[in-house]
Scaffold this motif. Sequence first.
Motif, PDB file in Angstrom:
ATOM      1  N   THR A 118       1.079  -1.236   0.114  1.00 39.23           N
ATOM      2  CA  THR A 118      -0.237  -0.568  -0.305  1.00 39.23           C
ATOM      3  C   THR A 118       1.057   1.245   0.329  1.00 39.23           C
ATOM      4  O   THR A 118       1.963   1.129   0.994  1.00 39.23           O
ATOM      5  CB  THR A 118      -0.882   0.124   1.192  1.00 39.23           C
ATOM      6  N   THR A 119       0.737   2.421  -1.121  1.00 39.32           N
ATOM      7  CA  THR A 119       1.483   3.420  -0.701  1.00 39.32           C
ATOM      8  C   THR A 119      -0.077   4.909  -0.855  1.00 39.32           C
ATOM      9  O   THR A 119      -0.570   4.493  -1.521  1.00 39.32           O
ATOM     10  CB  THR A 119       2.683   3.358  -2.349  1.00 39.32           C
ATOM     11  N   VAL A 120       0.637   5.668  -0.414  1.00 41.73           N
ATOM     12  CA  VAL A 120      -0.169   6.918  -1.015  1.00 41.73           C
ATOM     13  C   VAL A 120       1.378   7.686  -1.787  1.00 41.73           C
ATOM     14  O   VAL A 120       1.830   8.192  -0.970  1.00 41.73           O
ATOM     15  CB  VAL A 120      -0.112   7.610   0.714  1.00 41.73           C
ATOM     16  N   VAL A 121      -0.072   7.974  -2.916  1.00 37.82           N
ATOM     17  CA  VAL A 121       1.014   8.572  -3.943  1.00 37.82           C
ATOM     18  C   VAL A 121       0.917  10.221  -3.749  1.00 37.82           C
ATOM     19  O   VAL A 121      -1.180  10.472  -3.751  1.00 37.82           O
ATOM     20  CB  VAL A 121       1.236   8.111  -5.425  1.00 37.82           C
ATOM     21  N   LEU A 122       1.379  10.978  -3.823  1.00 34.72           N
ATOM     22  CA  LEU A 122       0.804  12.337  -4.165  1.00 34.72           C
ATOM     23  C   LEU A 122       1.887  13.362  -5.544  1.00 34.72           C
ATOM     24  O   LEU A 122       2.987  12.995  -5.508  1.00 34.72           O
ATOM     25  CB  LEU A 122       1.648  13.368  -2.706  1.00 34.72           C
ATOM     26  N   ASP A 123       0.577  13.968  -5.666  1.00 37.46           N
ATOM     27  CA  ASP A 123       1.888  15.171  -7.107  1.00 37.46           C
ATOM     28  C   ASP A 123       0.508  16.331  -7.456  1.00 37.46           C
ATOM     29  O   ASP A 123      -0.559  16.268  -6.881  1.00 37.46           O
ATOM     30  CB  ASP A 123       1.456  13.846  -8.183  1.00 37.46           C
ATOM     31  N   ARG A 124       1.692  16.970  -8.121  1.00 36.20           N
ATOM     32  CA  ARG A 124       0.390  18.174  -7.800  1.00 36.20           C
ATOM     33  C   ARG A 124      -0.006  18.941  -9.038  1.00 36.20           C
ATOM     34  O   ARG A 124      -0.352  19.481 -10.176  1.00 36.20           O
ATOM     35  CB  ARG A 124       1.004  19.827  -7.469  1.00 36.20           C
ATOM     36  N   ASP A 125       0.226  17.474 -10.272  1.00 31.74           N
ATOM     37  CA  ASP A 125       0.209  17.746 -11.462  1.00 31.74           C
ATOM     38  C   ASP A 125      -1.241  17.379 -12.373  1.00 31.74           C
ATOM     39  O   ASP A 125      -0.700  16.080 -12.393  1.00 31.74           O
ATOM     40  CB  ASP A 125       1.634  16.553 -12.879  1.00 31.74           C
ATOM     41  N   ILE A 126      -1.815  17.641 -12.616  1.00 25.74           N
ATOM     42  CA  ILE A 126      -3.269  16.983 -12.503  1.00 25.74           C
ATOM     43  C   ILE A 126      -3.344  16.511 -13.541  1.00 25.74           C
ATOM     44  O   ILE A 126      -4.332  15.228 -13.679  1.00 25.74           O
ATOM     45  CB  ILE A 126      -4.592  18.257 -12.492  1.00 25.74           C
ATOM     46  N   GLN A 127      -2.305  16.049 -14.832  1.00 25.04           N
ATOM     47  CA  GLN A 127      -2.465  15.577 -16.418  1.00 25.04           C
ATOM     48  C   GLN A 127      -1.744  14.487 -16.075  1.00 25.04           C
ATOM     49  O   GLN A 127      -2.750  13.416 -16.494  1.00 25.04           O
ATOM     50  CB  GLN A 127      -1.332  16.492 -17.581  1.00 25.04           C
ATOM     51  N   THR A 128      -0.771  14.299 -15.423  1.00 22.39           N
ATOM     52  CA  THR A 128      -0.100  12.800 -14.783  1.00 22.39           C
ATOM     53  C   THR A 128      -1.126  12.051 -14.307  1.00 22.39           C
ATOM     54  O   THR A 128      -1.448  11.343 -14.029  1.00 22.39           O
ATOM     55  CB  THR A 128       1.315  13.189 -13.963  1.00 22.39           C
ATOM     56  N   ILE A 129      -2.116  12.414 -13.178  1.00 21.74           N
ATOM     57  CA  ILE A 129      -2.592  12.070 -12.163  1.00 21.74           C
ATOM     58  C   ILE A 129      -3.877  11.167 -13.424  1.00 21.74           C
ATOM     59  O   ILE A 129      -4.430  10.099 -12.580  1.00 21.74           O
ATOM     60  CB  ILE A 129      -3.206  12.966 -11.137  1.00 21.74           C
ATOM     61  N   GLN A 130      -4.304  11.413 -13.983  1.00 22.60           N
ATOM     62  CA  GLN A 130      -5.336  11.832 -14.613  1.00 22.60           C
ATOM     63  C   GLN A 130      -4.993   9.981 -15.278  1.00 22.60           C
ATOM     64  O   GLN A 130      -5.595   9.738 -15.756  1.00 22.60           O
ATOM     65  CB  GLN A 130      -6.365  12.699 -15.379  1.00 22.60           C
TER      66      GLN A 130
END
Length: 648
Positions: free
Chosen positions: A450-462
């Motif tokens: 289980t990992t919790v992944v954070l990022d602020r690039d909405i395109q990468t996340i989508q």
Amino acid sequence: MDSFLFQAVIYLGVATLCVPLAVRMGFGSVLGYLIAGIVIGPLTGLVGSETEALQHFAEFGVVMMLFLIGLELDPKTLWSMRGRLLGLGLGQVVITGAAIAGVAWMLGYTWQVSVAVGMIFAPSSTAIVMQTLNERKLNGTRGGRSSFSVLLAQDIAVLPMLALMPLLGSGGIASSRAAEEAPRIGDGESAQMMADAAGWVDQLPGWGVAWMTVGAVAVVILGGRFLTRPIFTFAGRARLREMNTIVSLLFVIGVAVLMTLVGLSPALGAFLAGVVLANSEFRHELQADIEPFKGLLLGLFFITVGAGIDFGTLIGAPFTVAATVVGLMAIKGAILFGLTLLSRLKGRDRILFTLSLAQAGEFGFVLVSVAVTDGVFGAELSAILLLSIALSMLLTPLLFIANDHLAARSRDHADTAPDDEIDEKGEVIIAGVGRFGQVIQRMLHGLGLTTVVLDRDIQTIQLLRTFGLKTYMGDPLRPEMLEAAGLSTAKVLVIALDDRAGAVRLARMAKAANPDIHVIARAYDRVHVYELYRAGADQIVRENFDSSLRAGRYVLEKLGWSETDAHAARDAYFRHDREMLLDLAKLWKPGVPIDRNPEYAARAREYNKGLENALLARFGENPEAARAVTSDDEEEEVVAEAPDGKTA
């Protein structure tokens, strides 16, 4: 002291001084060249009439630049741009020309003068825009590609503009005197040849013009396809490096001359030649030969533009010139922004497209010269137009700086809203899912962790969510987001951010909030390693280090080393480098460049010499005798640990 060599020293000396300073201050090389021209021209008077003589050489910098751009595009790619060329490009030329002509007509000018001014101000500066896009690595963005499409369409539109200009004139009444009196900026010999050729072609019947144009294009295409190989082969038999350079220059200049003779843009012809040769076996050789000349001539072109600015006109009519420049850039900017709405450019691409093309261009100099010669208007108006063109070009690098700030603010705004609500906690937190973080996430996800992944690039996340990889939208540098992700109970934090300063700040913040968490951080280079080390990171991975070692091992294998020996050499280098890095981290001083740190430099030289001696002693004479106990897994690494347990 008016000799050619003395003038060359002046040009090269002032460029050597101004350009590095401008680049260091973040203004870019173009503004540096323009300022250099202003210094040696209007300010000090070190150069004078020879500036016009140099201009026709400098113009080939633009020609060579478009040739190199063409080499990067094959015909299929160019065909895919047809929508942007016709829609954005020609639409911008027509709308901008009509709008500026309308404003000039409302100011009281005749319709002939108004149309001429509209055509003069419609094109933007191919030289400045493309050079700056390349320097800032923006030519591959959607906004950069759209800007290039408009610039290419403008170059195509110059030919009908040159053909229409004589129809607006007074039949030569007072044109000769006006041409002699008008100040000239950028009116080089090749530009004048192009204008003269356009008049010659215009005298032909319609079918004659068409056949001349088709014939010139056919010569370029057929010559590029069938003559390039035998010419390069013949020149190559001399076994002289300079012969390839001569042939490359001959090809580009020959195409430019051919286009000029039939009244076409030499820059457009060079671009076409580059597209024809984009898939040629000589493409890389042509690039290597032409690139140095392109850079030098473009720099000279910008210097001559700066040197030719007539500040006397500015002093004589400051409000008129200022209103013309501001009005020009405001009108073009508004039209360009409107086109972004129609073409669905968004965000940073919209800002870049709008600001990068808001100036007038170098072809405006040519059109002003033709307009004066044909009696469209006189010397007084031409002086204001020429100065307005030059000043708008001078302001363009500042617009790119404004673009950087606006794009950063746009990105920051997008990054802070809206954050996801984190509904789970894990033993591992991954901050950043670019190319580096994605590999770690997928490996752990595949192992059922289980990992919790954070990022602020909405395109990468989508994109990741499309493939079933759960990622949360949120800024990992915000303490509340880290706490929601379970920072206080997590065992490992992986920092995989592109932001160097942000990665250091996150490591320091995480260790302060949870001293027991194990921080594994991605580093850009050695200095970044030292910064992360001081911030408390436990293990630091240089992003290209391990892949470089693998490549080095493959080299050894191709040179005849056994796989085991090559792996042993790789591990020996790996251990030595890690030991050196940990030791040098103690000598590194924040804010002091490593080449200005005597203790650091001396210890680094000792380690480099020790590495060479150690590897030669072990592997130099008989690599078969050197065996190392390593795992069968080619990715296993032997990590040298510091006394505090940290690794780098």
